[in-house]
Design a protein around this motif. Structure first.
Motif, mmCIF file in Angstrom:
data_model
loop_
_atom_site.group_PDB
_atom_site.id
_atom_site.type_symbol
_atom_site.label_atom_id
_atom_site.label_comp_id
_atom_site.label_asym_id
_atom_site.label_seq_id
_atom_site.Cartn_x
_atom_site.Cartn_y
_atom_site.Cartn_z
ATOM 1 N N ARG A 56 49.833 24.811 10.436
ATOM 2 C CA ARG A 56 49.577 24.149 11.723
ATOM 3 C C ARG A 56 50.534 24.654 12.813
ATOM 4 N NH1 ARG A 56 45.972 20.840 13.664
ATOM 5 N NH2 ARG A 56 47.516 19.334 14.318
ATOM 6 N N LEU A 57 51.754 25.029 12.408
ATOM 7 C CA LEU A 57 52.720 25.541 13.378
ATOM 8 C C LEU A 57 52.252 26.856 13.993
ATOM 9 C CD1 LEU A 57 56.218 24.808 11.785
ATOM 10 C CD2 LEU A 57 55.344 23.937 13.953
ATOM 11 N N THR A 58 51.565 27.659 13.208
ATOM 12 C CA THR A 58 51.094 28.941 13.747
ATOM 13 C C THR A 58 50.037 28.721 14.827
ATOM 14 O OG1 THR A 58 49.449 29.126 11.993
ATOM 15 C CG2 THR A 58 51.566 30.212 11.626
ATOM 16 N N MET A 59 49.315 27.607 14.730
ATOM 17 C CA MET A 59 48.282 27.307 15.733
ATOM 18 C C MET A 59 48.850 26.523 16.916
ATOM 19 S SD MET A 59 45.031 26.139 13.544
ATOM 20 C CE MET A 59 45.318 26.156 11.806
ATOM 21 N N GLY A 60 50.003 25.952 16.731
ATOM 22 C CA GLY A 60 50.611 25.152 17.795
ATOM 23 C C GLY A 60 50.440 23.677 17.501
ATOM 24 N N LEU A 61 51.529 22.951 17.565
ATOM 25 C CA LEU A 61 51.544 21.517 17.264
ATOM 26 C C LEU A 61 52.262 20.756 18.373
ATOM 27 C CD1 LEU A 61 52.676 21.101 13.538
ATOM 28 C CD2 LEU A 61 50.550 20.333 14.514
ATOM 29 N N PRO A 62 51.837 19.550 18.638
ATOM 30 C CA PRO A 62 52.614 18.715 19.570
ATOM 31 C C PRO A 62 53.935 18.299 18.902
ATOM 32 C CG PRO A 62 50.435 17.748 19.132
ATOM 33 C CD PRO A 62 50.578 18.945 18.273
ATOM 34 N N VAL A 63 54.946 18.105 19.700
ATOM 35 C CA VAL A 63 56.279 17.757 19.196
ATOM 36 C C VAL A 63 56.231 16.448 18.401
ATOM 37 C CG1 VAL A 63 58.636 17.160 19.888
ATOM 38 C CG2 VAL A 63 57.427 19.001 21.055
ATOM 39 N N GLN A 64 55.449 15.513 18.856
ATOM 40 C CA GLN A 64 55.349 14.221 18.177
ATOM 41 C C GLN A 64 54.845 14.394 16.739
ATOM 42 O OE1 GLN A 64 56.525 11.474 19.335
ATOM 43 N NE2 GLN A 64 55.900 10.253 17.577
ATOM 44 N N ILE A 66 55.172 17.101 14.922
ATOM 45 C CA ILE A 66 56.246 17.774 14.162
ATOM 46 C C ILE A 66 57.265 16.741 13.704
ATOM 47 C CG2 ILE A 66 58.162 19.411 14.322
ATOM 48 C CD1 ILE A 66 56.426 21.033 16.263
ATOM 49 N N ARG A 67 57.638 15.825 14.618
ATOM 50 C CA ARG A 67 58.597 14.772 14.254
ATOM 51 C C ARG A 67 58.033 13.890 13.133
ATOM 52 N NH1 ARG A 67 60.252 12.669 20.123
ATOM 53 N NH2 ARG A 67 61.599 14.395 20.706
ATOM 54 N N HIS A 68 56.769 13.558 13.287
ATOM 55 C CA HIS A 68 56.117 12.726 12.266
ATOM 56 C C HIS A 68 56.153 13.424 10.904
ATOM 57 C CE1 HIS A 68 53.346 9.972 10.385
ATOM 58 N NE2 HIS A 68 52.570 10.992 10.037
ATOM 59 N N HIS A 69 55.819 14.704 10.868
ATOM 60 C CA HIS A 69 55.855 15.463 9.614
ATOM 61 C C HIS A 69 57.277 15.541 9.064
ATOM 62 C CE1 HIS A 69 51.785 16.920 8.959
ATOM 63 N NE2 HIS A 69 51.661 17.100 10.284
ATOM 64 N N GLN A 70 58.245 15.770 9.948
ATOM 65 C CA GLN A 70 59.635 15.890 9.502
ATOM 66 C C GLN A 70 60.130 14.564 8.927
ATOM 67 O OE1 GLN A 70 61.179 18.829 9.300
ATOM 68 N NE2 GLN A 70 62.693 17.698 8.126
ATOM 69 N N HIS A 71 59.779 13.472 9.589
ATOM 70 C CA HIS A 71 60.164 12.148 9.085
ATOM 71 C C HIS A 71 59.537 11.898 7.709
ATOM 72 C CE1 HIS A 71 61.366 7.981 9.100
ATOM 73 N NE2 HIS A 71 60.098 7.610 8.894
#
Length: 147
Positions: A56-64, A66-71
């Motif tokens: 998903r990062l290669t396609m572009g993700l909203p920061v929110q 990314i935070r959700h995934h990291q959490h």
């Protein structure tokens, strides 16, 4: 004359203890397998999630997002750490129970070996007694024949 092993009751007690130790060991193995299976599932889930996030990062993700995934990954790592400790504890418990089972097995084998030797000795004494009786009968028969 009937054979009676003098430690028969002890042998039965030791066999029962061995059976109980085997049951406890089996339960420890089951707990280990369950914990290890759950740990595997969590690790696989984390790996899949990271692969999904990377794609998903290669396609572009909203920061929110990314935070959700990291959490979620952080939470998953805490759970993985917990299960790693559970697996380690279950493994040590399983190894401890395996040692106890091995000790009980050795004890039972000792008593079985004693019984085997005692039975062989008993059979030998019966054979000697029968031999003496046959000798006595032969002597009496010879003496009676001579009269």
């Amino acid at each position: 004359m009937q054979y009676q092993f003098k430690f028969n009751k002890i042998l039965h007690i030791k066999e029962r203890e061995k059976d109980q130790a085997f049951d406890v060991y089996s339960q420890a193995v089951k707990r280990f397998e369950e914990a290890a299976g759950k740990l595997y599932e969590l690790l696989k889930k984390k790996e899949d999630l990271e692969a999904y996030q990377q794609s998903r990062l290669t396609m572009g993700l909203p920061v929110q997002e990314i935070r959700h995934h990291q959490h979620f990954v952080d939470s998953l790592e805490k759970t993985i750490d917990h299960y790693q400790k559970m697996v380690a504890n279950a493994r040590s418990q399983m190894n401890f129970q395996q040692e106890k089972l091995l000790e009980k097995n050795i004890e039972v084998k000792k008593y079985e070996k004693m019984k085997e030797k005692d039975l062989a000795s008993f059979m030998e004494s019966i054979k000697q007694t029968e031999g003496r009786q046959m000798d006595d009968i032969s002597i009496q028969h010879f003496m009676n024949r001579g009269n």
